[in-house]
Design an enzyme around this catalytic site. Structure first.
Site, PDB file in Angstrom:
ATOM      1  N   HIS A 121       0.815  -1.218   0.000  1.00  0.00           N
ATOM      2  CA  HIS A 121       0.000   0.000   0.000  1.00  0.00           C
ATOM      3  C   HIS A 121       0.850   1.272   0.000  1.00  0.00           C
ATOM      4  O   HIS A 121       1.930   1.331   0.577  1.00  0.00           O
ATOM      5  CB  HIS A 121      -0.929   0.001   1.212  1.00  0.00           C
ATOM      6  CG  HIS A 121      -0.201  -0.072   2.528  1.00  0.00           C
ATOM      7  ND1 HIS A 121       0.290   1.049   3.180  1.00  0.00           N
ATOM      8  CD2 HIS A 121       0.126  -1.122   3.316  1.00  0.00           C
ATOM      9  CE1 HIS A 121       0.872   0.690   4.301  1.00  0.00           C
ATOM     10  NE2 HIS A 121       0.794  -0.629   4.405  1.00  0.00           N
ATOM     11  N   ASP A 122       0.344   2.283  -0.703  1.00  0.00           N
ATOM     12  CA  ASP A 122       0.905   3.641  -0.713  1.00  0.00           C
ATOM     13  C   ASP A 122       2.289   3.737  -1.353  1.00  0.00           C
ATOM     14  O   ASP A 122       3.004   4.710  -1.137  1.00  0.00           O
ATOM     15  CB  ASP A 122       0.971   4.216   0.710  1.00  0.00           C
ATOM     16  CG  ASP A 122      -0.393   4.280   1.375  1.00  0.00           C
ATOM     17  OD1 ASP A 122      -1.237   5.064   0.914  1.00  0.00           O
ATOM     18  OD2 ASP A 122      -0.629   3.519   2.346  1.00  0.00           O
ATOM     19  N   GLY A 139       5.100  -1.000   2.722  1.00  0.00           N
ATOM     20  CA  GLY A 139       4.251   0.160   2.469  1.00  0.00           C
ATOM     21  C   GLY A 139       5.037   1.455   2.345  1.00  0.00           C
ATOM     22  O   GLY A 139       6.105   1.619   2.934  1.00  0.00           O
TER      23      GLY A 139
END
Length: 265
Positions: A121-122, A139
């Site tokens: 994520h991100d 992440g």
């Protein structure tokens, strides 16, 4: 003409460009957008608020856009944006952002993501990035253009990988990697510059020579890194590749700069 295999499941609301191919047993969610010429070979799952750019090919058992692996995530609308002309091979996983991060994961253009690679994520991934088999990003990792990540390497969350950097296979990367740097080791340390990559991408002998000189100054034993950065910036102010490294080090980051083993190890 768009071609959807009869065994594929495409949810209402999905947006498909022209000449899209969706092969056997693929699943496409209702908030997915596939650009012109995208190919899902077979058994791929594309879900969430995911956009895939034109010409990208997704191979069997890839899973893109499913919820991020984070205990605080509660189903908020977050995005995965994949650029054009990528090759996303078997068993690749890419997750969207989180509401307590940037809210999106972004993949650039012309990348190659080999079997089993993971983008958490991100993350922000540039153009022409290669991730070899089972390379893993935590992440919030940023990977700049033309970086190469070797097989089975693992990059800690929030780490930055500079452009044209190379991460050796099976390396654990806990610190930011300078542009053009080469990292190796079970706890990755700088082993020099990615000279092979520089030559392949057309950097001149003069640029490679200056980068080597600047590297030796930056990671010398004398003084502090802050002092050495000032010296290098003054000596090589007219050399853009060297200044790429200087500016990268000067940027705010939650991680330290990866050092050669003799200095950091």
């Amino acid at each position: 003409m768009t071609n959807i295999h009869p065994t594929a499941v495409v949810a209402p609301g999905a947006e498909l460009g022209t000449d899209v191919t969706i092969g056997p047993f693929c699943c496409v969610g209702g908030n997915v957008r596939l650009g012109d010429g995208v190919t899902l070979v077979s058994h791929a799952v594309i879900d969430g608020h995911t956009t895939i750019g034109a010409g990208t090919r997704v191979f069997p058992f890839a899973a893109l856009g499913l919820p991020p692996q984070h205990l605080r995530y509660k189903g908020e609308p977050v995005t995965l944006e994949i650029g054009c002309n990528n090759q996303i091979r078997e068993h690749v996983t890419m997750h969207p952002g989180t509401p307590f991060g940037s809210g999106r994961t972004r993949i650039g253009d012309n990348g190659l993501f080999m079997v089993g690679t993971h983008v958490a994520h991100d993350c922000e991934i540039g153009n022409h990035v290669i991730m070899a088999n089972n390379a893993t990003l935590g992440g919030h990792v940023h990977v700049d253009d033309h970086a190469y990540l070797g097989g089975l390497c693992a990059v800690h969350q929030y780490v930055r990988i500079g452009h044209h950097a190379m991460i050796g296979g099976m390396s654990g990367v806990e610190s930011d990697v300078i542009p053009y740097g080469s990292v190796m080791g079970d706890r990755g340390r700088l082993s020099g510059l990615n000279v092979v990559g520089l030559k392949r991408h057309g950097f001149s002998r003069e640029d490679v020579h200056r980068l080597r000189s600047a590297y030796r100054l930056l990671f010398a034993q004398e003084g502090t890194l802050a002092e050495r950065i000032v010296d290098v910036a003054e000596l090589f102010a007219d050399n853009p590749p060297v200044m790429d490294i200087v500016n990268f080090i000067r940027e705010d980051s939650t991680r330290a700069i990866c050092q050669p083993r003799a200095n950091g190890g």
